[in-house]
Write a protein that holds these residues in place. Structure first.
Motif, PDB file in Angstrom:
ATOM      1  N   HIS A  88       0.836  -1.203   0.000  1.00 48.93           N
ATOM      2  CA  HIS A  88       0.000   0.000   0.000  1.00 48.93           C
ATOM      3  C   HIS A  88       0.871   1.253   0.000  1.00 48.93           C
ATOM      4  N   ALA A  89       1.914   1.265   0.803  1.00 48.82           N
ATOM      5  CA  ALA A  89       2.817   2.419   0.845  1.00 48.82           C
ATOM      6  C   ALA A  89       3.433   2.679  -0.523  1.00 48.82           C
ATOM      7  N   LEU A  90       3.798   1.612  -1.228  1.00 45.45           N
ATOM      8  CA  LEU A  90       4.372   1.741  -2.564  1.00 45.45           C
ATOM      9  C   LEU A  90       3.337   2.260  -3.560  1.00 45.45           C
ATOM     10  N   ASP A  91       2.113   1.719  -3.485  1.00 41.80           N
ATOM     11  CA  ASP A  91       1.055   2.123  -4.425  1.00 41.80           C
ATOM     12  C   ASP A  91       0.698   3.591  -4.271  1.00 41.80           C
ATOM     13  N   VAL A  92       0.674   4.090  -3.030  1.00 44.14           N
ATOM     14  CA  VAL A  92       0.303   5.489  -2.795  1.00 44.14           C
ATOM     15  C   VAL A  92       1.401   6.426  -3.288  1.00 44.14           C
ATOM     16  N   LEU A  93       2.641   6.084  -3.011  1.00 44.10           N
ATOM     17  CA  LEU A  93       3.754   6.940  -3.426  1.00 44.10           C
ATOM     18  C   LEU A  93       3.932   6.923  -4.936  1.00 44.10           C
ATOM     19  N   LEU A  94       3.747   5.745  -5.533  1.00 47.49           N
ATOM     20  CA  LEU A  94       4.016   5.568  -6.956  1.00 47.49           C
ATOM     21  C   LEU A  94       2.818   4.909  -7.640  1.00 47.49           C
TER      22      LEU A  94
END
Length: 814
Positions: A196-202
């Motif tokens: 989720h952290a990756l999807d939100v940032l990128l």
């Protein structure tokens, strides 16, 4: 000079280091122009992984005496970290002899430095989300960012779960419009939901690079010399002072973390009274202290001249204090990730051990300490989720983008929808936001101040006047807190030394002559004027402790589950840790008089006293969700029979006290249903009043309420009154206003934790109700009983009352 591909290796070799595999992986990815999220332990070398990758990849841009301006933007979540980060980035530049420059842009940056940056930006700019947005509002912003090659978001986990992260998503979308495929890297530690952290940032995709996770983390507990079998929150606290001072004495340098600024003030003063010889060797650090005081503390920590610093979350993040040998945590950290983050402040370098010692403030926190270690061993970390569709942030962003060169609506809409937070933005919501910034919606169209944006003949939307532009720039950001007063020493010639800030709500309860503790000093209030409280030193022995909001941290779900597992083991006769063996006398009384909670049961207890009929329930859902459960159950039962109850909650459970008997065995199973949950929760609480409080923050972020100019700030009472007027106007004349709906949604999600409440109810339906009729208050119930008494008794009367209750119960327990 070494070749570009050898720069990082050469610099590491000069220090006798060898790059880790994850660092080499990041270097290669950046050279290929890729983006990603780097996840590694605190102190594992994340900063140098990304920074040296940038220096390697963009070395060719350094021609002549200066590198091109603004090659890299480095986002930090805290102004306090900016200077420290800049120093860390400068070191390799100096030692490699590269013509790069490092600058800082935050709310603390002086006018002279801002003027220099206006003439020529540094090669790398360390900044905050708010300052980045401010730079984007400049008319020449696209030219300022023309040479940008890379963005780094440090401590991404601290921004991910709040509106500051949403604001950053929108700013990054603007940069990506100017630079499609802009390499963006996030740095993070202590996070449980990495995808989720990756999807939100990128949102367009990137790679997840996992760094070193083999750091030795030692977690131990300072067990009280005497375990009280009838605990209540905070009552041990300073009783641990001598033990804590001995641990500090045995350490070369340590951080003493507390969960609130008030608690930090108390402990700092108590340690100085216990060890006067430590004057000058121990210090205090929290966000309300004056900036020069905080800078001195941080500098002294780095230089190794301080033995201990009593601090709050103001030192949670990224600042590198190599001399710190260990950390002490006063009270429960309430979350596993927070514990890891704070532990990482010690041994902050690859290969060094981090040590954190837990100091319980009541006996049941020994169970939490054992649960912490169990959860850490199992790798259970809390996740953080990004908010979605924050219309107040979108409204602010529209005005920000209308400053300077303006925006074209369809182009900006595509940009906004490219973010994770607004990917599902509907056309109707977009049109509402556009209408709202142009003429204030259907209810404010007659007021010029809310016609902030207008369409020009060229089709671009721009801010209507320079006055409104200036006002908007002063309010950019999503950090909204209770108004603070400057705190200064009183002198006849005017204001003396600045001490920091304290919340208006606290000072408003004091009269001139009253005393309070701040920055470890006892101060007497002299007068209040122009948002400044003037004080003088006092020799009074007893004083109030300055209070700030924001100290209410609920127990995380992951830690709560681990606590129940520890109690389940105790119920089956297993006491596998020093903490559980120490707290065994308390748990034995609980088991003999009632039962211990287990992973398969929901423990509830009833008890009759002179106050009335008590129900105690132990869902272990955290303070906020327990409050929601208590109100929900009381309201649902009141529909079946007239019921007047008082409620008390803690992280473990809740108490319902009624004047008459209630057949809880019949009512509880149906009261714990998830059916009509949303409607019943809203009906059971004063949701309207809660939404009004929440709306105050939304109104400030959306620019409806102006906090005033620096020399003439509005009081919190004025801001509350203004936002209250808007709330009532919208409620009566503009019921479809999306900011109203957002206020209700935020109450449900953030204050009532509706998702956690629903998940908890689903979990409870699978548990067997273990309802015990008690002859007297057991240890678990005692903690809740005291929470209820706090609301009705003064501190001194409460202490006397508790002492009598404990003596009576101890005599019965034998």
């Amino acid at each position: 000079m070494p070749a570009a591909t050898d720069l990082a290796n050469a610099w590491f070799a000069q220090r006798g280091w060898k790059p880790f595999a994850f660092q080499r992986k990041v270097w290669a990815a950046v050279e290929r122009g890729e983006s990603g999220l780097l996840y590694a332990n605190t102190g594992a070398g994340k900063t140098y992984a990304v920074w040296l990758a940038a220096l390697r990849a963009f070395k060719a841009q350094a021609q002549g005496r200066h590198a091109a301006p603004l090659q890299v933007i480095w986002i930090t979540p805290m102004r306090a970290l900016a200077a420290d980060t800049a120093r860390a980035l400068q070191a390799p530049i100096d030692e490699m002899g590269l013509p790069w420059s490092v600058g800082v842009r935050s709310g603390d940056t002086g006018s002279a430095e801002r003027a220099r940056q206006a003439r020529r930006m540094p090669s790398v700019l360390v900044t905050t989300p708010e300052s980045l947005t401010l730079l984007l509002t400049r008319a020449q912003a696209s030219n300022d960012f023309a040479t940008l090659r890379m963005v780094v978001v440090d401590e991404w986990h601290e921004l991910l779960g709040n509106k500051r992260g949403v604001q950053l998503q929108l700013a990054l979308a603007r940069l990506r419009r100017w630079h499609p495929g802009l390499p963006t890297w996030g740095l993070s530690a202590t996070l449980g939901n990495l995808q989720h952290a990756l999807d939100v940032l990128l949102p367009q995709g990137g790679q997840l690079v996992r760094g070193r996770q083999d750091k030795v983390l030692q977690v131990d507990t300072l067990v009280p010399e005497h375990i009280e079998r009838f605990p209540w929150a905070g009552h041990i606290g300073l009783k641990m002072l001598k033990q804590v001072s001995r641990e500090i004495d045995a350490s070369s340098s340590c951080l003493v973390f507390t969960n609130t600024r008030a608690q930090a003030e108390l402990w700092y003063q108590a340690l100085l009274e216990e060890r006067p010889d430590w004057a000058g060797l121990i210090a205090l650090h929290h966000a309300s202290l004056a900036r020069d005081t905080r800078d001195w503390v941080e500098r002294s920590l780095k230089e190794g001249t301080l033995k201990a610093v009593v601090c709050t979350s103001s030192l949670d993040l990224g600042v590198d204090f190599l001399p710190v040998e260990r950390v002490l945590q006063i009270g429960s950290a309430k979350g596993i990730a927070r514990l890891m983050q704070r532990a990482g402040r010690s041994g902050h370098a690859p290969g060094r051990r981090s040590r954190i010692t837990l100091v319980p403030t009541h006996s049941l926190e020994l169970v939490e300490a054992a649960a912490m270690r169990q959860a850490l061993a199992a790798g259970h970390l809390e996740g953080r989720r990004s908010p979605r569709l924050c219309m107040d942030v979108l409204v602010q962003h529209l005005v920000s983008m209308a400053l300077g060169s303006g925006f074209e609506p369809q182009q900006l809409l595509a940009e906004v929808r490219s973010t994770w937070a607004f990917a599902d933005l509907r056309d109707s919501q977009w049109q509402w936001a556009l209408d709202f910034v142009c003429h204030g919606g259907s209810s404010l169209s007659a007021y010029p101040d809310y016609q902030r944006v207008e369409m020009h003949p060229d089709g671009l939307y721009r801010v209507a006047s320079e006055r409104l532009a200036r006002r908007h720039r002063m309010g950019i950001g999503t950090i909204v807190s209770d108004a603070s007063l400057h705190l200064k020493y009183w002198s006849k010639g005017g204001g003396g030394k600045n001490l920091g800030s304290v919340e208006e709500a606290f000072i408003s309860r004091l009269r001139p002559g009253d005393t309070f503790v701040f920055a470890g000093r006892v101060l007497e209030l002299v007068r209040v004027e122009n948002m400044t409280a003037y004080v003088r030193r006092s020799n009074a022995r007893k004083a109030a402790v300055a209070r700030w909001n924001g100290g209410r941290m609920p127990l995380s779900s992951e830690l709560a589950d681990a606590v129940v597992q520890q109690l389940d083991a105790a119920a089956h006769g297993r006491f596998d840790s020093p903490e559980m063996r120490a707290v065994r006398p308390l748990l034995t009384v609980q088991a003999q008089w009632s039962a211990l909670p287990t992973t398969g049961t929901l423990l509830a207890e009833t008890f009759k006293s002179r106050q009335g009929w008590h129900l105690f329930v132990y869902p272990f859902a955290g303070r906020m969700a327990n409050m929601g459960l208590a109100n929900l159950i009381a309201w649902r039962v009141s529909r079946e029979q007239p019921l007047s109850v008082s409620i008390a909650v803690n992280d473990y459970g809740f108490e319902l006290l009624s004047p008459g008997p209630v057949d809880w065995a019949s009512y509880l199973p149906q009261a714990l249903s998830t059916e009509n949950l949303l409607e019943d929760v809203l009906a059971s609480l004063n949701a309207g009043e809660m939404a009004l409080r929440r709306f105050r923050e939304i109104a400030q972020i959306a620019g409806l309420v102006f906090g005033g100019y620096p020399a003439a700030q509005k009081s919190m009472r004025q801001i509350q009154a203004s936002s209250g007027l808007f709330y009532e106007v919208f409620r009566k004349h503009d019921a479809g206003n999306l900011l109203l709906g957002q206020a209700r949604d935020e109450v449900l999600s953030e204050e009532l934790e509706i998702d956690r409440l629903r998940a908890q109810l689903l979990k409870l339906t699978d548990l067997r109700l273990d309802l015990r009729v008690m002859e007297r208050t057991g240890p678990l119930a005692f903690a809740l009983l005291v929470e209820g008494l706090r609301e009705t008794l003064s501190t001194e009367k409460l202490a006397d009352r508790i002492a009598r209750m404990v003596a009576e119960l101890e005599s019965i327990a034998g």
